[in-house]
Write a protein that holds these residues in place. Structure first.
Motif, PDB file in Angstrom:
ATOM      1  N   GLY A 110       0.825  -1.202   0.000  1.00  0.00           N
ATOM      2  CA  GLY A 110       0.000   0.000   0.000  1.00  0.00           C
ATOM      3  C   GLY A 110       0.853   1.243   0.000  1.00  0.00           C
ATOM      4  O   GLY A 110       1.863   1.305   0.697  1.00  0.00           O
ATOM      5  N   TYR A 112       0.626   5.807  -0.370  1.00  0.00           N
ATOM      6  CA  TYR A 112      -0.249   6.979  -0.355  1.00  0.00           C
ATOM      7  C   TYR A 112       0.627   8.225  -0.320  1.00  0.00           C
ATOM      8  O   TYR A 112       1.638   8.268   0.385  1.00  0.00           O
ATOM      9  CB  TYR A 112      -1.171   6.960   0.867  1.00  0.00           C
ATOM     10  CG  TYR A 112      -2.175   8.081   0.900  1.00  0.00           C
ATOM     11  CD1 TYR A 112      -3.336   8.022   0.125  1.00  0.00           C
ATOM     12  CD2 TYR A 112      -1.978   9.195   1.710  1.00  0.00           C
ATOM     13  CE1 TYR A 112      -4.268   9.056   0.156  1.00  0.00           C
ATOM     14  CE2 TYR A 112      -2.902  10.228   1.754  1.00  0.00           C
ATOM     15  CZ  TYR A 112      -4.051  10.145   0.968  1.00  0.00           C
ATOM     16  OH  TYR A 112      -4.969  11.156   0.992  1.00  0.00           O
ATOM     17  N   LYS A 138      -4.960   1.910   4.380  1.00  0.00           N
ATOM     18  CA  LYS A 138      -6.239   1.622   3.731  1.00  0.00           C
ATOM     19  C   LYS A 138      -6.026   0.977   2.379  1.00  0.00           C
ATOM     20  O   LYS A 138      -6.713   0.005   2.026  1.00  0.00           O
ATOM     21  CB  LYS A 138      -7.029   2.920   3.579  1.00  0.00           C
ATOM     22  CG  LYS A 138      -8.397   2.725   2.938  1.00  0.00           C
ATOM     23  CD  LYS A 138      -9.146   4.052   2.829  1.00  0.00           C
ATOM     24  CE  LYS A 138     -10.503   3.861   2.158  1.00  0.00           C
ATOM     25  NZ  LYS A 138     -11.226   5.161   2.020  1.00  0.00           N
ATOM     26  N   GLU A 139      -5.060   1.482   1.603  1.00  0.00           N
ATOM     27  CA  GLU A 139      -4.797   0.885   0.289  1.00  0.00           C
ATOM     28  C   GLU A 139      -4.324  -0.555   0.428  1.00  0.00           C
ATOM     29  O   GLU A 139      -4.574  -1.395  -0.440  1.00  0.00           O
ATOM     30  CB  GLU A 139      -3.756   1.703  -0.484  1.00  0.00           C
ATOM     31  CG  GLU A 139      -3.561   1.197  -1.903  1.00  0.00           C
ATOM     32  CD  GLU A 139      -2.589   2.031  -2.700  1.00  0.00           C
ATOM     33  OE1 GLU A 139      -1.569   1.476  -3.168  1.00  0.00           O
ATOM     34  OE2 GLU A 139      -2.849   3.241  -2.853  1.00  0.00           O
TER      35      GLU A 139
END
Length: 403
Positions: A110, A112, A138-139
């Motif tokens: 993930g 961001y 979250k990713e």
């Protein structure tokens, strides 16, 4: 890997040592059979079987399939369980915070990017950090509590004696004396802080051009000019965390700058930093000068000069190489490293032509002659170093089966 007759320690400790050796082999080689693990560790087949059963029960390894294409029956293969643990890293600049989460095998799961433009942060730093981390988490399809450890890379360094950020006056919002306490209260995992250039050195030592080297200097030139010092296999940070702040280094050919931290400049930076390239290019008749940030302009000029390699472009490359070698000569004379790694876009853009010129100049200016190489880790090297640092500590914790 198994303990010899003269090895001190309890059976539990020896089992833990063998467990860790097997896990490190699986990380390095990928899926392996029980027989192959036994051969690489020196363990008997029964002991290797017990080891794998123990690690599988602990959730640290998985059976991933069988070997194919060899004579005889297919063998069961084992690999490190990637979700056994996760670690995170942050790369902080004045313009943005780049966050990433990796599983215990090192695979990024993930990412961001949180823009942070402006001289006054729109949000408190603690909120910026948690938002960036949460975006990556979250990713990855995880929760914040799933992250075992976080390493944050910034320009400058947090003084271990005071807890305050030094050598990075251009990083807004990060200079509060209570910042580290506030971040510790907001984040549920251990947090470590490291200078960004030091993290690039960790990435190069683990994954890139400095693998296998115990003594090296990494020279970084992108938004600013800095160095990382690895001595005896370990980062040397200095008393205040400022080891490697070579942008402030007085050098011949540049004005002597006093109160360098207030001026946020220094001799070496003025001679060979990214901001010096546009002025040098104009003086040598190189045109047009590309647009962009100092780092973008410098990388474009150096890359163009290395490609054309004639006329004013050649003179630009030669003058830049001399400036770089002038500062490096001081570092080499004091540290006598085995290797110098050139990293950051303003250096890697020059490739082999620039490396060869700096090597030749350094051999004229310094008594010792380290080998110069261009760094191998090009994609977000600060972030990659933060992840590697966080993963190393996470593995030490999670892979310890002696407890």
């Amino acid at each position: 890997m198994a303990g010899s007759a003269g090895t001190p320690g309890t059976p539990r400790v020896l089992r833990a040592m063998n467990d860790r050796a097997a896990l490190d082999l699986l990380l390095a080689h990928g899926p392996l059979s029980r027989t192959r693990i036994g051969k690489l560790t020196g363990l008997s087949k029964p002991t290797a079987s017990q080891l794998l059963a123990r690690l599988e029960a602990a959730g640290l390894v998985l059976a991933t399939g069988t070997s194919e294409g060899r004579p005889g029956p297919n063998a069961q293969l084992y690999a490190v369980n990637p979700v056994a643990a996760h670690a995170a890293g942050l790369d902080v600049t004045p313009e943005r915070i780049l966050a990433a989460v990796a599983d215990v095998t090192g695979r990024t799961v993930g990412e961001y990017e949180l823009p942070t433009p402006g001289r006054r942060p729109a949000q408190p730093v603690v909120r910026q950090v948690t938002d960036a981390l949460d975006g990556a988490v979250k990713e990855a399809g995880l929760a914040r509590d799933d992250v075992h450890r976080l390493v944050i890379g910034t320009p400058g360094a947090f003084d271990p004696n005071t807890g305050r950020l030094r050598y990075a006056s251009h990083l807004p919002g990060w200079h509060s004396p209570s910042l580290l306490d506030e971040l510790a209260a907001a984040l549920p995992m251990p947090v470590e802080y490291e200078n960004d250039v030091n993290l690039v050195a960790i990435a190069e030592q683990r994954l890139g051009a400095a693998r296998g080297h115990e003594d090296f200097v990494l020279l970084w030139n992108e938004g600013g000019l800095g160095a990382a010092l690895v001595l005896g296999g370990r980062l040397h940070r200095g008393w205040t965390g400022g080891a490697g702040e070579v942008g402030f280094l007085p050098v011949p050919g540049a004005p002597l700058v006093r109160q360098v931290t207030k001026a946020n400049s220094g001799g070496y930076q003025e001679l060979a930093g990214s901001q010096a390239l546009p002025k040098l290019a104009r003086a040598l008749g190189v045109h047009p000068i590309p647009a962009g940030s100092y780092a973008e302009v410098a990388a474009a000029l150096v890359g163009q000069a290395a490609t054309r390699d004639e006329g004013p472009h050649r003179r630009l490359l030669e003058t830049y190489a001399t400036g770089l070698a002038t500062g490096l000569a001081s570092l080499v004379s004091v540290l006598d490293p085995e290797l110098v790694v050139l990293s950051g876009s303003s250096l890697t853009a020059g490739g082999e032509p620039l490396r060869a010129l700096v090597q030749a100049e350094l051999e004229e200016l310094a008594a010792s002659r380290p080998h110069l190489v261009v760094g191998d880790v090009h994609e977000h090297p600060v972030l990659r170093g933060a992840l590697e640092s966080a993963l190393a500590a996470t593995r030490d914790e999670v892979f310890d089966t002696s407890r």
